[in-house]
Scaffold this active site. Structure first.
Site, PDB file in Angstrom:
ATOM      1  N   ASP A  96       0.799  -1.229   0.000  1.00 31.47           N
ATOM      2  CA  ASP A  96       0.000   0.000   0.000  1.00 31.47           C
ATOM      3  C   ASP A  96       0.830   1.275   0.000  1.00 31.47           C
ATOM      4  O   ASP A  96       0.446   2.264  -0.613  1.00 31.47           O
ATOM      5  CB  ASP A  96      -0.914   0.032   1.233  1.00 31.47           C
ATOM      6  CG  ASP A  96      -2.030  -0.995   1.153  1.00 31.47           C
ATOM      7  OD1 ASP A  96      -2.378  -1.401   0.033  1.00 31.47           O
ATOM      8  OD2 ASP A  96      -2.548  -1.377   2.216  1.00 31.47           O
ATOM      9  N   ARG A 152     -13.817 -10.154  -0.764  1.00 30.91           N
ATOM     10  CA  ARG A 152     -14.163  -9.043  -1.643  1.00 30.91           C
ATOM     11  C   ARG A 152     -14.550  -9.587  -3.013  1.00 30.91           C
ATOM     12  O   ARG A 152     -13.865  -9.398  -4.013  1.00 30.91           O
ATOM     13  CB  ARG A 152     -12.995  -8.069  -1.723  1.00 30.91           C
ATOM     14  CG  ARG A 152     -12.655  -7.455  -0.365  1.00 30.91           C
ATOM     15  CD  ARG A 152     -11.407  -6.598  -0.393  1.00 30.91           C
ATOM     16  NE  ARG A 152     -11.117  -6.059   0.940  1.00 30.91           N
ATOM     17  CZ  ARG A 152     -10.121  -5.239   1.227  1.00 30.91           C
ATOM     18  NH1 ARG A 152      -9.287  -4.856   0.258  1.00 30.91           N
ATOM     19  NH2 ARG A 152      -9.935  -4.803   2.461  1.00 30.91           N
ATOM     20  N   TYR A 204     -12.819  -2.005  -2.881  1.00 31.47           N
ATOM     21  CA  TYR A 204     -13.339  -0.809  -2.230  1.00 31.47           C
ATOM     22  C   TYR A 204     -14.524  -0.262  -3.035  1.00 31.47           C
ATOM     23  O   TYR A 204     -14.650  -0.482  -4.247  1.00 31.47           O
ATOM     24  CB  TYR A 204     -12.265   0.272  -2.151  1.00 31.47           C
ATOM     25  CG  TYR A 204     -11.251   0.106  -1.042  1.00 31.47           C
ATOM     26  CD1 TYR A 204     -11.079  -1.107  -0.377  1.00 31.47           C
ATOM     27  CD2 TYR A 204     -10.445   1.182  -0.664  1.00 31.47           C
ATOM     28  CE1 TYR A 204     -10.146  -1.233   0.643  1.00 31.47           C
ATOM     29  CE2 TYR A 204      -9.506   1.061   0.359  1.00 31.47           C
ATOM     30  CZ  TYR A 204      -9.362  -0.151   1.002  1.00 31.47           C
ATOM     31  OH  TYR A 204      -8.444  -0.277   2.011  1.00 31.47           O
TER      32      TYR A 204
END
EC number: 3.2.1.18
Length: 469
Positions: free
Chosen positions: A151, A371, A406
């Site tokens: 990240d 996800r 996201y």
């Protein structure tokens, strides 16, 4: 009257008429010039911003004795006052969401130079929408794309393109950032860009293309912000920032910014226990955010921001159909509005919801544990009634066999109301797809509609076997 007197009289009258005509022509000229300049008198707005106003052609036909004057004012660009956005219109009444945009970045990367990104979002100025993402300092078909699952690196930058334009080599790098938020106050863009060491990061505040302010880490544990748009009301922009543990108590602050300058900082107050990655929207006269509790709750925190007095309140979405991942199944999940539900609270994913009277619209992954897939629906009483679970108007955005990521909200002001839109990050590559060494994403975008709509699924769609390793 003798001949000499007649001659003198006629001469005097002629001279008088000629003098009057001369004076009238001077008056006509002065009037025309005055009207010309008055027509284009405009107040110069702050920071010298101009917008083209409609040119007005004025034709004047003035006949005086034997003279004809035709005056035409040339077309001109007139400075027009640019105003701050106030978001005072009501929220649009919707029946669901309709497809709006898809950038196909991963599919295009198979044969073109497209940036490796993650943490995308969408935000609009008064005339156009833009997509943002945090780039990894490399294109996908490039050995630097190896191990881009991480990240936070010093090479990450905030990218900005018109919505629907993939992040190609000509894309503008707005700032250095591994966490960000952006919004337009009606006059210029504000970008909040976080970068640096985990224990001593810096947030830069860039307004109208200039660095205006900054703030350093206050808890020395990964200063971070929303990863979606901030909100500006009457020139005051709000952004939610957190510094501290991702799985324990952290220190969340709400910053109030005017033209890039921090004017106030309020600590989080209310009953929310952990707040990260907020998805915020204007709820005049304030701002409302739906966030991620990465510690105790799979129900989402709500942060209410009063822009006038800088006060903050927080709670949780009442819907018993909760929005985070991982979560319990819908039969056993709970939420009672004030506190985290202590159900699979550790870990989570950025998401969104918004109130609609007593009801709530929300989006979430279809999978309860990963996800994967994406769905939206409305929960009757989901904003006001504890543990409400009556779901209507469900739509599948991404089928359960495909990856998501996201998601976040953005708002678009129409002629009579404010529409809510959302984007979904479609992650590809590592960790799940180990044939390749990179991690990147594309996006799909939907907006609220008052009309009818059909069904479908809009996954990323790239064949991983055709992709560069």
């Amino acid at each position: 009257m003798n001949p000499n007197q007649k001659i003198i009289t006629i001469g005097s009258v002629s001279l008088t008429i000629a003098t009057i005509c001369f004076l009238m022509q001077i008056a006509i000229l002065v009037t025309t010039v005055t009207l010309h300049f008055k027509q284009y008198e405009c107040d110069s707005p702050a920071n010298n911003q101009v917008m083209p106003c409609e040119p007005i052609i004025i034709e004047r036909n003035i006949t005086e004795i034997v003279y004809l004057t035709n005056t035409t004012i040339e077309k001109e660009i007139c400075p027009k006052l640019v105003e701050y956005r106030n978001w005072s219109k009501p929220q649009c009444k919707i029946t669901g969401f309709a497809p709006f945009s898809k950038d196909n970045s991963i599919r295009l990367s198979a044969g073109g130079d497209i940036w490796v990104t993650r943490e995308p979002y969408v935000s609009c100025d008064p005339g156009k929408c833009y997509q943002f993402a945090l780039g990894q300092g490399t294109t996908l078909d490039n050995k630097h794309s190896n191990d881009t699952i991480h990240d936070r690196t010093p090479h990450r930058t905030l990218l900005m393109n018109e919505l629907g334009v993939p992040f190609h080599l000509g894309t503008r790098q707005v700032c250095i950032a591994w966490s960000s938020s952006s919004c337009h106050d009606g006059k210029a863009w504000l970008h909040v860009c976080v970068t640096g060491y985990d224990k001593n990061a810096t947030a830069s505040f860039i307004y109208d293309g200039r660095l205006v302010d900054s703030i350093g880490s206050w808890s020395q544990n990964i200063l971070r912000t929303q990863e979606s748009e901030c909100v500006c009301i009457n020139g005051t922009c709000t952004v939610v920032m957190t510094d501290g543990s991702a799985s324990g108590r952290a220190d969340t602050k709400i910053l109030f910014i005017e033209e890039g300058k921090i004017v106030h900082i309020s600590p989080l107050s209310g009953s929310a226990q952990h707040v990260e990655e907020c998805s915020c929207y204007p709820r005049y006269p304030g701002v409302r955010c739906i966030c991620r509790d990465n510690w105790k709750g799979s129900n989402r925190p709500v942060v209410d921001i009063n822009v006038k007095d800088y006060s903050i309140d927080s709670s949780y979405v009442c819907s018993g159909l909760v929005g985070d991942t991982p979560r319990n199944n819908d039969r056993s999940s709970n939420s009672y509005c004030r506190n985290p539900n202590n159900e699979k609270g550790n870990h989570g994913v950025k998401g969104w919801a918004f109130d609609d009277g007593n009801d709530v619209w929300m989006g979430r992954t279809i999978s309860e544990d990963s996800r994967s897939g994406y769905e939206t629906f409305k929960v009757i009483g989901g904003w006001s009634t504890p543990n409400s679970k009556l779901q209507i108007n469900r739509q599948v955005i991404v089928d359960s066999d495909n990856r998501s990521g996201y998601s976040g909200i953005f708002s678009v002001e129409g002629k009579s109301c404010i529409n809510r839109c959302f984007y979904v990050e479609l992650i590809r590559g590592r960790e799940q797809e180990t044939r390749v060494w990179w991690t990147s994403n594309s996006i799909v975008v939907f907006c609220g509609t008052s009309g009818t709509y059909g069904t479908g699924s809009w996954p990323d769609g790239a064949d991983i076997n055709l992709m560069p390793i």
